[in-house]
Design an enzyme around this catalytic site. Structure first.
Site, PDB file in Angstrom:
ATOM      1  N   LYS A  15       0.722  -1.294  -0.018  1.00  0.00           N
ATOM      2  CA  LYS A  15       0.158  -0.020  -0.038  1.00  0.00           C
ATOM      3  C   LYS A  15       0.806   1.332   0.118  1.00  0.00           C
ATOM      4  CE  LYS A  15      -3.747  -2.401   2.405  1.00  0.00           C
ATOM      5  NZ  LYS A  15      -4.791  -2.035   3.443  1.00  0.00           N
ATOM      6  N   TYR A  56     -12.414  -2.264  -3.703  1.00  0.00           N
ATOM      7  CA  TYR A  56     -12.508  -2.387  -2.432  1.00  0.00           C
ATOM      8  C   TYR A  56     -14.207  -2.203  -2.361  1.00  0.00           C
ATOM      9  CZ  TYR A  56      -8.193  -2.161   0.017  1.00  0.00           C
ATOM     10  OH  TYR A  56      -7.099  -2.570   0.219  1.00  0.00           O
ATOM     11  N   PHE A  75     -15.607   3.544   7.017  1.00  0.00           N
ATOM     12  CA  PHE A  75     -14.359   3.727   6.496  1.00  0.00           C
ATOM     13  C   PHE A  75     -13.829   3.932   4.917  1.00  0.00           C
ATOM     14  CE2 PHE A  75     -14.357  -0.851   7.640  1.00  0.00           C
ATOM     15  CZ  PHE A  75     -13.824  -1.092   6.507  1.00  0.00           C
ATOM     16  N   ARG A 130      -1.890 -14.161   4.881  1.00  0.00           N
ATOM     17  CA  ARG A 130      -2.657 -13.520   5.851  1.00  0.00           C
ATOM     18  C   ARG A 130      -1.807 -13.835   7.130  1.00  0.00           C
ATOM     19  NH1 ARG A 130      -7.159 -11.551   4.463  1.00  0.00           N
ATOM     20  NH2 ARG A 130      -8.055 -11.574   6.453  1.00  0.00           N
ATOM     21  N   THR A 181      -5.318  -7.091  10.890  1.00  0.00           N
ATOM     22  CA  THR A 181      -5.515  -5.893   9.945  1.00  0.00           C
ATOM     23  C   THR A 181      -5.044  -4.572  10.722  1.00  0.00           C
ATOM     24  OG1 THR A 181      -7.619  -6.757   9.054  1.00  0.00           O
ATOM     25  CG2 THR A 181      -7.514  -4.442   9.208  1.00  0.00           C
ATOM     26  N   ARG A 183       2.572  -6.124   9.292  1.00  0.00           N
ATOM     27  CA  ARG A 183       1.801  -5.094   9.796  1.00  0.00           C
ATOM     28  C   ARG A 183       2.244  -4.623  11.196  1.00  0.00           C
ATOM     29  NH1 ARG A 183      -3.748  -7.389   7.555  1.00  0.00           N
ATOM     30  NH2 ARG A 183      -3.907  -6.133   5.663  1.00  0.00           N
ATOM     31  N   ASN A 214      -1.953   0.379   6.555  1.00  0.00           N
ATOM     32  CA  ASN A 214      -1.449  -0.890   7.313  1.00  0.00           C
ATOM     33  C   ASN A 214      -0.458  -1.637   6.326  1.00  0.00           C
ATOM     34  OD1 ASN A 214      -3.391  -1.935   5.579  1.00  0.00           O
ATOM     35  ND2 ASN A 214      -4.495  -3.381   7.137  1.00  0.00           N
ATOM     36  N   HIS A 262      -2.293  -5.399   1.813  1.00  0.00           N
ATOM     37  CA  HIS A 262      -3.606  -6.198   1.551  1.00  0.00           C
ATOM     38  C   HIS A 262      -3.255  -7.811   1.080  1.00  0.00           C
ATOM     39  CE1 HIS A 262      -7.676  -7.049   0.080  1.00  0.00           C
ATOM     40  NE2 HIS A 262      -7.029  -7.583  -0.798  1.00  0.00           N
ATOM     41  N   GLU A 283      -9.659 -11.283  -7.151  1.00  0.00           N
ATOM     42  CA  GLU A 283      -8.626 -10.164  -7.319  1.00  0.00           C
ATOM     43  C   GLU A 283      -7.428 -10.212  -8.061  1.00  0.00           C
ATOM     44  OE1 GLU A 283      -7.618  -9.757  -2.852  1.00  0.00           O
ATOM     45  OE2 GLU A 283      -9.761  -9.075  -2.456  1.00  0.00           O
TER      46      GLU A 283
HETATM   47  P1  CMP Z   1      -7.549  -4.655   3.767  1.00  0.00           P
HETATM   48  O1  CMP Z   1      -7.053  -6.045   3.984  1.00  0.00           O
HETATM   49  O2  CMP Z   1      -6.772  -3.789   2.517  1.00  0.00           O
HETATM   50  O3  CMP Z   1      -9.050  -4.466   3.604  1.00  0.00           O
HETATM   51  C1  CMP Z   1      -9.916  -3.227   3.814  1.00  0.00           C
HETATM   52  C2  CMP Z   1      -9.077  -2.347   4.381  1.00  0.00           C
HETATM   53  O4  CMP Z   1      -9.816  -1.252   5.067  1.00  0.00           O
HETATM   54  C3  CMP Z   1      -8.310  -2.811   5.336  1.00  0.00           C
HETATM   55  O5  CMP Z   1      -7.321  -3.666   5.091  1.00  0.00           O
HETATM   56  C4  CMP Z   1      -7.936  -1.927   6.192  1.00  0.00           C
HETATM   57  O6  CMP Z   1      -6.643  -1.086   5.952  1.00  0.00           O
HETATM   58  C5  CMP Z   1      -8.950  -0.707   5.940  1.00  0.00           C
HETATM   59  N1  CMP Z   1      -9.659  -0.197   7.252  1.00  0.00           N
HETATM   60  C6  CMP Z   1      -9.786   1.162   7.610  1.00  0.00           C
HETATM   61  N2  CMP Z   1     -10.319   0.940   8.855  1.00  0.00           N
HETATM   62  C7  CMP Z   1     -10.857  -0.230   8.899  1.00  0.00           C
HETATM   63  C8  CMP Z   1     -11.760  -0.750  10.006  1.00  0.00           C
HETATM   64  N3  CMP Z   1     -12.153  -0.183  10.992  1.00  0.00           N
HETATM   65  N4  CMP Z   1     -11.979  -2.029   9.946  1.00  0.00           N
HETATM   66  C9  CMP Z   1     -11.296  -2.894   9.177  1.00  0.00           C
HETATM   67  N5  CMP Z   1     -10.421  -2.300   8.031  1.00  0.00           N
HETATM   68  C10 CMP Z   1     -10.486  -1.147   8.044  1.00  0.00           C
END
Ligand code: CMP
Length: 140
Positions: free
Chosen positions: A11, A51, A59, A87, A93, A104, A114, A117, A128
């Site tokens: 990212k 997304y 968010f 993962r 996350t 992370r 973070n 992805h 994807e």
């Molecule tokens: P990712 O795995 O890319 O999938 C969705 C993304 O939303 C997640 O990682 C986070 O970077 C982002 N995100 C931001 N806020 C939140 C939240 N409150 N809960 C989950 N994902 C979030």
């Protein structure tokens, strides 16, 4: 366990800090192979489409703005149980909840910024990967 492929995105917070190589080393040291990779600057429409499943989440707007704030590196990772393994390597996350030694925990700035992805299921991985790559660009 079968050989699988999963979609990974490094990212904008990580590309901004020049961490692409360090993140890639985490994948390779854990036994995943980078079988496709390219650097892109996503458009708003592309980030919203990627997304789309999160469209109703509070968010979503901020997530899209963050994902288009700088370049990303999209990649296909291949290996035994690659979806679950990636993962594990990424960690939770929210970096505050991520296990020691995960990407992370090591690099993420916040739940939004973070660093990486990764696809959450084999089914989503296929969709994807197809979002970003043509078959001819994936070289196992
Ligand atoms: P990712 O795995 O890319 O999938 C969705 C993304 O939303 C997640 O990682 C986070 O970077 C982002 N995100 C931001 N806020 C939140 C939240 N409150 N809960 C989950 N994902 C979030």
């Amino acid at each position: 366990m079968a050989t699988e492929r999963t979609l990974s995105i490094i990212k904008p917070d990580a590309t901004r800090r020049n961490l692409t190589g360090k993140v890639n080393a985490c994948f390779e040291e854990a036994g995943l192979r980078i079988v496709a990779q390219k650097r892109l600057h996503l458009t708003q429409a592309q980030a919203e489409a990627f997304y789309g499943v999160h469209r109703e989440r509070g968010f979503f707007k901020d997530l899209v703005a963050f994902m288009i704030s700088g370049p990303v590196v999209v990649q296909v990772l291949e290996g035994e149980g690659a979806v679950a393994k990636n993962r594990e390597i990424m960690g939770a996350t929210d970096p505050a909840k991520a296990a020691p030694g995960t990407i992370r925990k090591l690099f993420a700035e916040s739940i939004e910024a973070n660093s990486v992805h990764g696809s959450d299921s084999a089914e989503n991985a296929a969709a994807e990967i197809a979002f970003f790559f043509a078959g001819i660009e994936i070289v196992g």
